[in-house]
Design an enzyme around this catalytic site. Structure first.
Site, PDB file in Angstrom:
ATOM      1  N   ASP A 117     -34.294 -49.962  58.367  1.00  0.00           N
ATOM      2  CA  ASP A 117     -35.548 -49.176  58.297  1.00  0.00           C
ATOM      3  C   ASP A 117     -35.025 -48.375  58.328  1.00  0.00           C
ATOM      4  O   ASP A 117     -36.408 -47.397  58.850  1.00  0.00           O
ATOM      5  CB  ASP A 117     -36.967 -49.981  58.587  1.00  0.00           C
TER       6      ASP A 117
ATOM      7  N   LYS B 295     -34.151 -42.643  54.362  1.00  0.00           N
ATOM      8  CA  LYS B 295     -33.807 -43.708  53.637  1.00  0.00           C
ATOM      9  C   LYS B 295     -31.859 -43.117  53.146  1.00  0.00           C
ATOM     10  O   LYS B 295     -31.167 -43.929  53.022  1.00  0.00           O
ATOM     11  CB  LYS B 295     -34.448 -43.660  52.003  1.00  0.00           C
TER      12      LYS B 295
ATOM     13  N   ASP C 224     -36.230 -52.309  54.097  1.00  0.00           N
ATOM     14  CA  ASP C 224     -37.280 -51.426  54.102  1.00  0.00           C
ATOM     15  C   ASP C 224     -37.322 -50.455  52.417  1.00  0.00           C
ATOM     16  O   ASP C 224     -35.975 -49.474  52.492  1.00  0.00           O
ATOM     17  CB  ASP C 224     -37.856 -51.220  55.103  1.00  0.00           C
ATOM     18  N   ASN C 225     -38.489 -50.407  51.973  1.00  0.00           N
ATOM     19  CA  ASN C 225     -38.165 -48.854  51.043  1.00  0.00           C
ATOM     20  C   ASN C 225     -37.401 -48.362  50.040  1.00  0.00           C
ATOM     21  O   ASN C 225     -37.479 -47.923  49.869  1.00  0.00           O
ATOM     22  CB  ASN C 225     -38.485 -47.927  52.414  1.00  0.00           C
TER      23      ASN C 225
ATOM     24  N   GLU D  83     -46.952 -49.848  52.676  1.00  0.00           N
ATOM     25  CA  GLU D  83     -47.617 -50.350  54.412  1.00  0.00           C
ATOM     26  C   GLU D  83     -48.724 -50.076  54.283  1.00  0.00           C
ATOM     27  O   GLU D  83     -48.440 -48.300  53.704  1.00  0.00           O
ATOM     28  CB  GLU D  83     -46.587 -49.972  55.506  1.00  0.00           C
TER      29      GLU D  83
HETATM   30  C1  LIG Z   1     -28.530 -40.136  62.286  1.00  0.00           C
HETATM   31  C2  LIG Z   1     -29.062 -40.922  61.133  1.00  0.00           C
HETATM   32  C3  LIG Z   1     -29.036 -42.243  61.113  1.00  0.00           C
HETATM   33  N1  LIG Z   1     -29.607 -42.852  61.605  1.00  0.00           N
HETATM   34  C4  LIG Z   1     -30.104 -43.376  63.145  1.00  0.00           C
HETATM   35  N2  LIG Z   1     -29.599 -43.898  64.079  1.00  0.00           N
HETATM   36  C5  LIG Z   1     -31.257 -44.764  64.926  1.00  0.00           C
HETATM   37  N3  LIG Z   1     -31.969 -44.556  65.091  1.00  0.00           N
HETATM   38  C6  LIG Z   1     -32.635 -43.625  63.531  1.00  0.00           C
HETATM   39  C7  LIG Z   1     -31.878 -43.107  61.941  1.00  0.00           C
HETATM   40  N4  LIG Z   1     -32.187 -42.230  61.013  1.00  0.00           N
HETATM   41  C8  LIG Z   1     -33.613 -42.341  61.381  1.00  0.00           C
HETATM   42  N5  LIG Z   1     -33.797 -43.244  62.685  1.00  0.00           N
HETATM   43  C9  LIG Z   1     -35.135 -43.625  63.301  1.00  0.00           C
HETATM   44  O1  LIG Z   1     -35.855 -44.490  62.402  1.00  0.00           O
HETATM   45  C10 LIG Z   1     -37.178 -44.274  61.882  1.00  0.00           C
HETATM   46  C11 LIG Z   1     -37.125 -43.633  60.935  1.00  0.00           C
HETATM   47  C12 LIG Z   1     -37.612 -43.919  59.472  1.00  0.00           C
HETATM   48  C13 LIG Z   1     -37.737 -43.465  58.434  1.00  0.00           C
HETATM   49  N6  LIG Z   1     -38.581 -44.774  57.612  1.00  0.00           N
HETATM   50  C14 LIG Z   1     -38.755 -43.486  56.843  1.00  0.00           C
HETATM   51  O2  LIG Z   1     -38.925 -42.082  55.966  1.00  0.00           O
HETATM   52  C15 LIG Z   1     -40.120 -44.193  55.487  1.00  0.00           C
HETATM   53  C16 LIG Z   1     -40.442 -43.359  55.085  1.00  0.00           C
HETATM   54  C17 LIG Z   1     -41.950 -44.341  54.855  1.00  0.00           C
HETATM   55  C18 LIG Z   1     -42.923 -43.266  53.544  1.00  0.00           C
HETATM   56  C19 LIG Z   1     -43.031 -43.859  52.072  1.00  0.00           C
HETATM   57  C20 LIG Z   1     -43.840 -42.762  51.876  1.00  0.00           C
HETATM   58  C21 LIG Z   1     -44.760 -41.865  51.792  1.00  0.00           C
HETATM   59  F1  LIG Z   1     -45.483 -40.764  51.366  1.00  0.00           F
HETATM   60  C22 LIG Z   1     -44.268 -40.967  53.440  1.00  0.00           C
HETATM   61  C23 LIG Z   1     -43.716 -41.846  54.252  1.00  0.00           C
HETATM   62  C24 LIG Z   1     -42.403 -45.484  54.482  1.00  0.00           C
HETATM   63  C25 LIG Z   1     -41.199 -46.464  55.380  1.00  0.00           C
HETATM   64  O3  LIG Z   1     -42.191 -47.979  55.627  1.00  0.00           O
HETATM   65  C26 LIG Z   1     -39.921 -46.082  55.537  1.00  0.00           C
HETATM   66  O4  LIG Z   1     -39.943 -46.748  56.487  1.00  0.00           O
HETATM   67  C27 LIG Z   1     -37.400 -42.789  63.586  1.00  0.00           C
HETATM   68  O5  LIG Z   1     -37.566 -43.328  64.221  1.00  0.00           O
HETATM   69  C28 LIG Z   1     -35.707 -42.518  63.689  1.00  0.00           C
HETATM   70  O6  LIG Z   1     -35.765 -41.411  64.863  1.00  0.00           O
HETATM   71 MG   LIG Z   2     -40.200 -48.395  56.836  1.00  0.00          MG
END
Ligand SMILES: CCCNc1ncnc2c1ncn2[C@@H]1O[C@H](/C=C/CNC(=O)c2cc(-c3ccc(F)cc3)cc(O)c2O)[C@@H](O)[C@H]1O
Ligand SMILES: [Mg+2]
Length: 215
Positions: A142, A145, A170-171, A200
């Site tokens: 999650d 993406k 997810d997503n 969500e």
């Molecule tokens: C180096 C990057 C890859 N490794 C990683 N390692 C550890 N943590 C990581 C991470 N990438 C991202 N994260 C963290 O996960 C989280 C990111 C989640 C990304 N999720 C989304 O983009 C998302 C986005 C939507 C979304 C859907 C429609 C919309 F219009 C706008 C947003 C819905 C969701 O359910 C989502 O999960 C943050 O807390 C980020 O700091």
């Molecule tokens: Mg998600």
């Protein structure tokens, strides 16, 4: 100074949820996101109909979550784990990690959860040596993406998946993870199943992909 959305979400948990009651924490976050501010938690529709049932049927002893954010799905998963089961969750944004730690603590599930503040790319290769993990029974993807595929290949390379390991992403519709879907649906090493749902707190289409590693 201005508060952030995760901080306002945490304030809603402290105000509305009962300490030590994970279900009330989940409910407080869903109410906050439905009534006050949208946030990218997996949410109650996908959470109850798909995430919770996959966790329950998998009955995992060892779970990995990529992308803790505020800890909403961390709490959902941890509250369904059998005794002695462990959930490792990776979050590389320190502000999000700080909020998630408090959400997890308030829910009373901290002893089942190990929140690692760091990047998946750096920590997946360290799982065995640092945490004594052999393989994961369940992985919940999650995070960003465009990193689902890379990290899945990394988990394969690190021998962290065994026959029967479940990946739940997810997503896969919104925002979408096209390269991940293309790979996982065409790989002879996985048996995949799409669970249609909604983004969500909205009526937009979304869904989760459940893939079983065949070894
Ligand atoms: C180096 C990057 C890859 N490794 C990683 N390692 C550890 N943590 C990581 C991470 N990438 C991202 N994260 C963290 O996960 C989280 C990111 C989640 C990304 N999720 C989304 O983009 C998302 C986005 C939507 C979304 C859907 C429609 C919309 F219009 C706008 C947003 C819905 C969701 O359910 C989502 O999960 C943050 O807390 C980020 O700091
Ligand atoms: Mg998600």
């Amino acid at each position: 100074t201005q508060s952030t959305r995760p901080q306002r979400l945490l304030a809603a948990v402290h105000k509305k949820a009962t300490r030590g009651n994970p279900r009330s924490v989940v409910k407080a976050i869903d109410e906050f996101c439905n009534q006050n501010e949208w946030a990218m938690n997996v949410g109650n529709e996908k959470g109850s109909e798909i995430l919770d049932s996959v966790v329950s049927e998998t009955n995992p002893g060892c779970v990995l979550e990529l992308g803790t954010y505020c800890g909403y799905s961390t709490v959902r998963i941890a509250s369904l784990l059998p005794p002695h089961a462990q959930l490792i969750t990776l979050e590389f944004n320190p502000d999000n990690a700080a909020v998630a730690r408090q959400v997890i603590a308030w829910a009373g599930v901290a002893e089942k959860v190990r929140l690692v503040e760091g990047e998946s790319g750096e920590w997946i290769p360290k799982m065995k040596e640092q945490f004594g993990v052999k393989t994961f029974d369940l992985v919940f993807l999650d995070h960003w993406k465009n990193r689902y595929l890379l990290d899945t290949k990394l988990m394969e390379e690190c021998g962290l998946l065994k026959k029967g390991s479940v990946l739940l992403a997810d997503n896969v519709v919104c925002p979408g993870a096209p390269d991940y879907l293309e790979y996982i649906r065409n790989s002879p090493q996985y048996k995949s199943q799409f669970f249609k749902s909604h983004l969500e707190y909205t009526k937009a289409e979304d869904g989760l992909e459940k893939s079983v590693f065949l070894g």
